[in-house]
Design an enzyme around this catalytic site. Structure first.
Site, PDB file in Angstrom:
ATOM      1  N   PHE A  11      51.504  37.817   3.893  1.00  0.00           N
ATOM      2  CA  PHE A  11      51.550  37.774   2.439  1.00  0.00           C
ATOM      3  C   PHE A  11      52.969  37.749   1.900  1.00  0.00           C
ATOM      4  O   PHE A  11      53.816  38.556   2.299  1.00  0.00           O
ATOM      5  CB  PHE A  11      50.897  39.036   1.851  1.00  0.00           C
ATOM      6  CG  PHE A  11      49.401  38.994   1.804  1.00  0.00           C
ATOM      7  CD1 PHE A  11      48.731  38.338   0.791  1.00  0.00           C
ATOM      8  CD2 PHE A  11      48.664  39.638   2.784  1.00  0.00           C
ATOM      9  CE1 PHE A  11      47.354  38.314   0.752  1.00  0.00           C
ATOM     10  CE2 PHE A  11      47.280  39.621   2.756  1.00  0.00           C
ATOM     11  CZ  PHE A  11      46.619  38.950   1.735  1.00  0.00           C
ATOM     12  N   ASP A  12      53.191  36.861   0.931  1.00  0.00           N
ATOM     13  CA  ASP A  12      54.223  37.120  -0.048  1.00  0.00           C
ATOM     14  C   ASP A  12      53.720  38.281  -0.909  1.00  0.00           C
ATOM     15  O   ASP A  12      52.514  38.475  -1.052  1.00  0.00           O
ATOM     16  CB  ASP A  12      54.446  35.884  -0.908  1.00  0.00           C
ATOM     17  CG  ASP A  12      55.296  36.176  -2.114  1.00  0.00           C
ATOM     18  OD1 ASP A  12      56.421  36.663  -1.933  1.00  0.00           O
ATOM     19  OD2 ASP A  12      54.829  35.943  -3.236  1.00  0.00           O
ATOM     20  N   CYS A  13      54.625  39.023  -1.497  1.00  0.00           N
ATOM     21  CA  CYS A  13      54.206  40.159  -2.326  1.00  0.00           C
ATOM     22  C   CYS A  13      54.380  39.893  -3.815  1.00  0.00           C
ATOM     23  O   CYS A  13      53.441  39.986  -4.595  1.00  0.00           O
ATOM     24  CB  CYS A  13      54.990  41.418  -1.929  1.00  0.00           C
ATOM     25  SG  CYS A  13      54.496  42.885  -2.859  1.00  0.00           S
ATOM     26  N   THR A  16      52.351  37.284  -5.972  1.00  0.00           N
ATOM     27  CA  THR A  16      51.048  37.144  -5.324  1.00  0.00           C
ATOM     28  C   THR A  16      50.223  38.415  -5.477  1.00  0.00           C
ATOM     29  O   THR A  16      49.068  38.375  -5.931  1.00  0.00           O
ATOM     30  CB  THR A  16      51.238  36.821  -3.826  1.00  0.00           C
ATOM     31  OG1 THR A  16      52.079  35.673  -3.694  1.00  0.00           O
ATOM     32  CG2 THR A  16      49.896  36.577  -3.147  1.00  0.00           C
TER      33      THR A  16
END
Length: 241
Positions: A11-13, A16
């Site tokens: 994941f990008d954080c 997102t």
């Protein structure tokens, strides 16, 4: 290709899982009150994206909260308004106040039952601890720009992630890279042959907001408008709908 083909979500954080555009805009309010004529939200976000991306190229080893302090200074100078060093530092620390999207925590808790969850984020470790508390899930790995010494979309960040996950026996083919930013995440994911899932948080808006224009549309394997939609689609894939 199905969502059930993968066992790891990277994941990008920010953008997102964490609503960084709201966090950025709220963190700049004191500065924006001095700007005449007033700027639109997207004008602010686009200027921020430009200065942030430039600063990340020039000082890739700088911690994100310190880098944001410089972005604040550059914005004030561009807009021709006064600022103080303390304001710059406070803006860098405002990451801890950036809110999670309302659906992030519940979706992550559900997905944790079916996948390993990994963070690959343009952030420093201290700042991420505040975001992680809002997301209320234990990630299987957390890889930050501070760990790596560069910022996405640098290929170094993806090389590092794939090396560290590979050491744990996680194959590239088992990874679904999940992110909002086409510029920071989906274009480099394409270059590394990673499957990608676009969480299109800005689906009801025009432009790219706080991210740079990617220049061309990268290949996307899955697209959802929210993390809740992603979790629902996974449930349907399990049930064979």
């Amino acid at each position: 290709m199905k969502l059930t083909d993968f066992d790891t979500l990277t994941f990008d954080c920010y953008g997102t899982l964490i609503d960084w555009e709201t966090g950025i805009f709220d963190g700049l309010r004191a500065l924006l009150h001095r700007v005449k004529p007033a700027l639109t939200r997207d004008q602010v976000l686009e200027a921020h994206a430009r200065h942030e991306s430039s600063q990340q190229r020039y000082t890739p080893g700088k911690r994100y909260q310190a880098l944001l302090a410089i972005v604040y200074k550059r914005l004030a100078e561009e807009w021709g308004v006064s600022y103080t060093h303390d304001e710059c530092i406070a803006y860098g620390r405002s990451i801890r106040d950036w809110p999670a999207f309302a659906d992030s925590a519940d979706a992550l808790r559900y997905l944790k039952q079916h996948y390993k969850l990994v963070i690959l984020s343009n952030v420093d470790n201290e700042s991420f601890t505040y975001s992680n508390a809002k997301l209320r899930v234990e990630f299987d790995a957390i890889m930050t720009a501070e760990d790596i010494g560069s910022y996405k979309p640098s290929p170094r960040n993806f090389e590092y992630m794939l090396e560290k996950l590979g050491e744990r026996g996680i194959r590239k083919e088992a990874i679904l890279h999940t992110a909002e930013s086409l510029f920071h995440d989906h274009k480099p994911a394409n270059e590394f042959g990673l499957a990608s899932c676009w969480i299109y948080r800005r689906h009801s808006q025009t432009g790219f907001g706080a991210t740079m224009d990617p220049g061309s549309q990268p290949k996307i394997d899955f697209r959802f408008d929210s993390m809740a939609d992603f979790a629902k689609a996974h449930q349907e894939a399990l049930s064979g709908k």
